[in-house]
Design an enzyme around this catalytic site. Sequence first.
Site, short mmCIF file in Angstrom:
data_model
loop_
_atom_site.label_atom_id
_atom_site.label_comp_id
_atom_site.label_asym_id
_atom_site.label_seq_id
_atom_site.Cartn_x
_atom_site.Cartn_y
_atom_site.Cartn_z
N ALA A 65 42.64 39.14 42.33
CA ALA A 65 41.43 39.37 41.06
C ALA A 65 40.98 40.33 41.31
O ALA A 65 41.09 41.24 42.15
CB ALA A 65 40.41 38.10 41.39
N GLY A 108 44.26 36.11 44.08
CA GLY A 108 44.35 35.61 42.80
C GLY A 108 45.93 35.69 42.36
O GLY A 108 46.43 34.85 41.58
N GLU A 111 47.78 33.03 43.99
CA GLU A 111 47.19 31.50 43.27
C GLU A 111 47.75 31.32 42.15
O GLU A 111 48.14 30.39 41.59
CB GLU A 111 45.61 31.66 43.29
CG GLU A 111 45.01 31.58 44.74
CD GLU A 111 43.57 32.17 44.84
OE1 GLU A 111 43.41 33.15 44.43
OE2 GLU A 111 42.85 31.12 45.22
N GLU A 131 41.09 37.25 50.66
CA GLU A 131 39.70 37.37 50.28
C GLU A 131 38.68 37.18 51.53
O GLU A 131 37.63 38.05 51.16
CB GLU A 131 39.60 35.72 49.50
CG GLU A 131 40.29 35.79 48.18
CD GLU A 131 41.47 35.22 48.12
OE1 GLU A 131 42.11 35.09 49.40
OE2 GLU A 131 42.11 34.77 47.22
N1 CAA Z 1 41.27 44.71 42.04
C1 CAA Z 1 41.10 45.96 41.57
N2 CAA Z 1 41.96 47.06 41.73
C2 CAA Z 1 42.98 46.82 42.67
C3 CAA Z 1 43.12 45.65 43.32
C4 CAA Z 1 42.55 44.59 43.04
N3 CAA Z 1 42.68 43.26 43.59
N4 CAA Z 1 44.42 46.03 44.09
C5 CAA Z 1 44.70 47.26 43.93
N5 CAA Z 1 43.85 47.53 42.89
C6 CAA Z 1 43.74 49.00 42.75
C7 CAA Z 1 43.42 50.23 43.52
O1 CAA Z 1 41.77 50.17 43.51
C8 CAA Z 1 43.94 51.30 43.17
O2 CAA Z 1 42.97 51.89 42.14
P1 CAA Z 1 42.75 53.34 42.19
O3 CAA Z 1 44.00 54.14 41.94
O4 CAA Z 1 41.94 53.30 41.10
O5 CAA Z 1 42.14 53.58 43.25
C9 CAA Z 1 45.23 50.65 42.58
O6 CAA Z 1 45.07 49.61 42.34
C10 CAA Z 1 46.41 51.17 43.63
O7 CAA Z 1 46.27 50.54 44.75
P2 CAA Z 1 46.28 51.06 46.32
O8 CAA Z 1 46.00 52.48 46.20
O9 CAA Z 1 45.44 50.47 47.16
O10 CAA Z 1 47.75 50.76 46.59
P3 CAA Z 1 48.47 50.70 48.04
O11 CAA Z 1 49.95 50.50 47.68
O12 CAA Z 1 47.96 51.71 48.80
O13 CAA Z 1 48.01 49.18 48.51
C11 CAA Z 1 47.46 46.82 48.42
C12 CAA Z 1 48.34 47.98 47.88
C13 CAA Z 1 47.83 46.61 49.82
C14 CAA Z 1 48.11 45.81 47.59
C15 CAA Z 1 46.04 47.12 48.07
O14 CAA Z 1 45.92 47.69 46.72
C16 CAA Z 1 45.15 45.91 48.31
O15 CAA Z 1 44.81 45.55 49.55
N6 CAA Z 1 44.56 45.51 47.16
C17 CAA Z 1 43.55 44.42 47.32
C18 CAA Z 1 44.25 43.00 47.72
C19 CAA Z 1 43.32 41.94 47.73
O16 CAA Z 1 42.22 42.12 48.67
N7 CAA Z 1 43.18 40.99 46.76
C20 CAA Z 1 42.36 40.02 46.77
C21 CAA Z 1 41.56 40.02 45.57
S1 CAA Z 1 40.12 38.83 45.65
C22 CAA Z 1 40.66 37.58 44.73
O17 CAA Z 1 41.93 37.39 44.46
C23 CAA Z 1 39.84 36.19 44.69
C24 CAA Z 1 40.60 35.09 44.48
O18 CAA Z 1 40.39 34.15 45.02
C25 CAA Z 1 40.92 35.08 43.18
#
Ligand code: CAA
Length: 257
Positions: A65, A108, A111, A131
């Site tokens: 998400a 998400g 999911e 999360e």
């Molecule tokens: N939401 C918003 N933006 C996101 C995102 C997310 N879930 N995941 C990645 N991005 C964005 C980053 O902020 C980044 O944007 P900027 O260039 O503007 O900074 C861009 O995508 C590229 O991401 P990274 O630079 O972090 O890329 P990476 O290759 O170094 O890492 C990754 C990849 C390991 C997937 C890392 O991006 C990450 O950990 N993302 C978040 C994963 C996460 O925590 N997901 C759960 C979200 S909460 C949820 O989903 C609740 C639910 O139950 C539905």
Amino acid sequence: MPYETIIVETRSRVGLITLNRPKALNALNTTVMAEMVAALKIFQEDAGIGAIVVTGSEKAFAAGADIKQMQSMDYIDAFMSDFFGGWEEMTRVRKPIIAAVAGYALGGGCELAMMCDFIIAADNAKFGQPEITLGVMPGMGGSQRLTRFVGKAKAMDMCLTGRMMDAAEAERCGLVSRVVPVGDLMEETLKAAAKIASFSLPAVMMVKDAVNRSYETTLAEGLLYERRMFHSLFAFDDQTEGMTAFVEKRSPNFRHR
Ligand code: CAA
């Protein structure tokens, strides 16, 4: 219909939806949700479509998400908007949906893949429910669907530690149906979808319904439901055609497609 966050195409009788927010690794915001649900409804109503594929990019199916959208939300925003509630519409689609997952399927994203009917994974796929690392928990079904698919031990491990599972582990524990080389993902998934779309659509829809029913009911009720559905398929000429084609050693020409 123009979409901002997804690309919608058809390949013969297969509807293909590609998440398209590359700069955010296909993070799922409310626009993605609304567009995905709208596109699925159109495919559901289109008699020319027999199966649907949902995919992302080679790097990310969806990294979760949209954290930037959620960052400033408070409880009343989440509760009053029934945040994530709209995703439930996906589970009302009656035609089969296959998730073609390459790269990250996190939060998400994992999911969303689990809301599809089955998952074909590329060998670079990574699944996770991270999360907990953000101070929250899964909110689109992770604690429930993941537990049903992979069992309590793995689901607890994934949701409590936030660790990622690679494609091989995901196949071993039953989260995905097959793993293919990343370069072959779309060809293999579209081939599977085209095969499904070549069958009798009422039979396909009843299979989906019956398998999903097994998660909602007792074995005895589920078996009865299956048998009644099976009987009902003898009301369609596709049953006669399918069986006659087998006996005559030719390909069936199903009418209800
Ligand atoms: N939401 C918003 N933006 C996101 C995102 C997310 N879930 N995941 C990645 N991005 C964005 C980053 O902020 C980044 O944007 P900027 O260039 O503007 O900074 C861009 O995508 C590229 O991401 P990274 O630079 O972090 O890329 P990476 O290759 O170094 O890492 C990754 C990849 C390991 C997937 C890392 O991006 C990450 O950990 N993302 C978040 C994963 C996460 O925590 N997901 C759960 C979200 S909460 C949820 O989903 C609740 C639910 O139950 C539905």
